[in-house]
Scaffold this active site. Structure first.
Site, PDB file in Angstrom:
ATOM      1  N   GLU A  54      -9.397  -1.964   5.606  1.00 11.03           N
ATOM      2  CA  GLU A  54     -10.039  -1.651   6.879  1.00 11.03           C
ATOM      3  C   GLU A  54     -11.284  -2.524   7.085  1.00 11.03           C
ATOM      4  O   GLU A  54     -11.781  -3.138   6.131  1.00 11.03           O
ATOM      5  CB  GLU A  54     -10.419  -0.166   6.877  1.00 11.03           C
ATOM      6  CG  GLU A  54      -9.232   0.784   6.744  1.00 11.03           C
ATOM      7  CD  GLU A  54      -8.435   0.930   8.041  1.00 11.03           C
ATOM      8  OE1 GLU A  54      -8.402  -0.026   8.853  1.00 11.03           O
ATOM      9  OE2 GLU A  54      -7.841   2.003   8.233  1.00 11.03           O
ATOM     10  N   HIS A  60      -6.734  -4.780  10.211  1.00  8.90           N
ATOM     11  CA  HIS A  60      -6.501  -4.582   8.772  1.00  8.90           C
ATOM     12  C   HIS A  60      -5.179  -5.183   8.312  1.00  8.90           C
ATOM     13  O   HIS A  60      -4.205  -5.240   9.052  1.00  8.90           O
ATOM     14  CB  HIS A  60      -6.622  -3.102   8.355  1.00  8.90           C
ATOM     15  CG  HIS A  60      -5.543  -2.196   8.836  1.00  8.90           C
ATOM     16  ND1 HIS A  60      -5.788  -1.085   9.615  1.00  8.90           N
ATOM     17  CD2 HIS A  60      -4.197  -2.197   8.617  1.00  8.90           C
ATOM     18  CE1 HIS A  60      -4.655  -0.458   9.854  1.00  8.90           C
ATOM     19  NE2 HIS A  60      -3.671  -1.114   9.265  1.00  8.90           N
ATOM     20  N   ASP A  88      -7.131  -2.746  14.295  1.00 11.39           N
ATOM     21  CA  ASP A  88      -8.511  -3.104  13.921  1.00 11.39           C
ATOM     22  C   ASP A  88      -8.552  -4.316  12.986  1.00 11.39           C
ATOM     23  O   ASP A  88      -9.582  -4.615  12.399  1.00 11.39           O
ATOM     24  CB  ASP A  88      -9.225  -1.901  13.283  1.00 11.39           C
ATOM     25  CG  ASP A  88      -8.538  -1.409  12.015  1.00 11.39           C
ATOM     26  OD1 ASP A  88      -7.579  -2.068  11.545  1.00 11.39           O
ATOM     27  OD2 ASP A  88      -8.960  -0.370  11.477  1.00 11.39           O
ATOM     28  N   ASP A 147       0.804  -1.215   0.000  1.00 11.92           N
ATOM     29  CA  ASP A 147       0.000   0.000   0.000  1.00 11.92           C
ATOM     30  C   ASP A 147       0.841   1.271   0.000  1.00 11.92           C
ATOM     31  O   ASP A 147       2.059   1.221   0.184  1.00 11.92           O
ATOM     32  CB  ASP A 147      -0.954  -0.010   1.205  1.00 11.92           C
ATOM     33  CG  ASP A 147      -0.248  -0.382   2.509  1.00 11.92           C
ATOM     34  OD1 ASP A 147       0.991  -0.379   2.545  1.00 11.92           O
ATOM     35  OD2 ASP A 147      -0.940  -0.678   3.484  1.00 11.92           O
TER      36      ASP A 147
HETATM   37  C1  GLP Z   1      -0.245   0.412   8.462  1.00 12.72           C
HETATM   38  C2  GLP Z   1       0.068  -0.464   7.250  1.00 12.72           C
HETATM   39  C3  GLP Z   1      -0.134  -1.933   7.548  1.00 12.72           C
HETATM   40  C4  GLP Z   1       0.551  -2.300   8.854  1.00 12.72           C
HETATM   41  C5  GLP Z   1      -0.068  -1.489   9.970  1.00 12.72           C
HETATM   42  C6  GLP Z   1       0.465  -1.839  11.347  1.00 12.72           C
HETATM   43  O1  GLP Z   1      -1.587   0.703   8.597  1.00 12.72           O
HETATM   44  N1  GLP Z   1      -0.727  -0.094   6.134  1.00 12.72           N
HETATM   45  O2  GLP Z   1       0.390  -2.695   6.473  1.00 12.72           O
HETATM   46  O3  GLP Z   1       0.419  -3.670   9.089  1.00 12.72           O
HETATM   47  O4  GLP Z   1       0.224  -0.136   9.691  1.00 12.72           O
HETATM   48  O5  GLP Z   1       1.563  -1.037  11.682  1.00 12.72           O
HETATM   49  P1  GLP Z   1       2.574  -1.367  12.853  1.00 12.72           P
HETATM   50  O6  GLP Z   1       3.391  -2.517  12.391  1.00 12.72           O
HETATM   51  O7  GLP Z   1       3.386  -0.121  12.994  1.00 12.72           O
HETATM   52  O8  GLP Z   1       1.763  -1.673  14.045  1.00 12.72           O
END
Ligand code: GLP
Length: 266
Positions: free
Chosen positions: A145, A140, A138, A67
């Site tokens: 989402e 995702h 959440d 993404d």
């Molecule tokens: C973002 C990314 C996800 C990732 C998530 C969790 O939203 N788009 O791909 O898994 O963050 O982030 P973190 O690893 O910092 O908790």
């Protein structure tokens, strides 16, 4: 789903890196799906170490990131392209032409076409062999989402308030966090031949228990991974703390290692 519970973040990252190494040695032109966020940073650090100390080569690897924020250029401080370049790509022998991160500057009027192109590019390389995933609080994966179609493809997704708040730690102000993203769909992720899901820390314990031991629902998009043939989940003890069948996962992990050893010996 196979669940591996490791003592801490470092061990979790090392185990995941060993899996990547194994697949890469079997297929030097591995097509990898990559994630951003703080969770995979330890894995990326370990891959860099394997490259520098053990000569693990990424020369023929092709990558597709999950993404990117919409409206953010590649050189923006918080672009996922920049994140990947700084934390992984620039430290490896990867060919930058083989690297794909969705273009955050794609024009809204061309976006559908652009998303179709991203999908076709994945297909052109024969699909993703190994997809690395983190998970949002959440549930995702990518930016899919709650409520995202479980069959969705690469498209624009509006972020939830919770995700905007979580990701605001990287921006000067919450108001600077983009509202939209381009993300691979849940259906796109599910077509990867193998998937690694990583999670660490207490803040992920609840969502991990729902993802692994709850029902499959579009309200927690990661839960669809229960339907995938080959998913390895690497957790630290904190992220695994609310799992009810922890003992069983540890028993299976041990038995699997033993079985693999036996298979190698023959
Ligand atoms: C973002 C990314 C996800 C990732 C998530 C969790 O939203 N788009 O791909 O898994 O963050 O982030 P973190 O690893 O910092 O908790």
């Amino acid at each position: 789903m196979q669940v591996f519970i490791l003592k801490n973040y470092e061990e979790m990252s090392r185990e995941a890196a060993l899996e990547v190494k194994d697949r890469l040695l079997k297929k030097p032109n591995l097509v990898m799906g990559l994630a951003t966020g703080s969770t995979p940073l330890g894995l990326y650090k370990e891959l860099i170490r394997l490259h520098k100390d053990e000569g693990l080569s990424f020369k023929h690897v092709v990558t597709f990131n999950l993404d990117e924020y919409l409206g953010i250029a590649q050189d923006h401080e918080q672009s996922y392209f920049r994140f990947m370049r700084e934390n992984l790509f620039k430290h490896l022998d990867i060919n930058i032409k083989n690297v794909h991160v969705p273009n955050g500057m794609a024009k809204p009027c061309d976006i559908d076409e652009y998303c179709d192109w991203y999908e076709s590019r994945i297909k052109k390389f024969g699909g993703i062999d190994l997809q690395v995933l983190g998970i949002g609080r959440d549930g995702h994966i990518g930016f899919n989402e709650p409520g995202s179609s479980l069959g969705s493809r690469t498209r624009v997704k509006t972020l939830t308030e919770e995700t905007i708040q979580d990701n605001s730690r990287f921006f000067k102000d919450q108001s600077e966090v983009p509202t939209y993203s381009i993300t691979m769909g849940v259906g796109t992720v599910m077509e990867a031949k193998e998937i690694i899901l990583l999670a660490n820390g207490k803040s992920k314990a609840n969502v991990i228990s729902i993802t692994i031991e709850g029902g499959v629902t579009a309200q927690v998009t990661a839960s669809v991974l229960q339907l995938h043939r080959r998913v390895n989940v690497f957790l630290d003890e904190e992220a695994a703390s609310l799992l009810k069948r922890k003992q069983y996962y540890n028993f299976v992990a041990k038995a699997t290692r033993k079985f693999e050893k036996m298979a190698r010996a023959k």
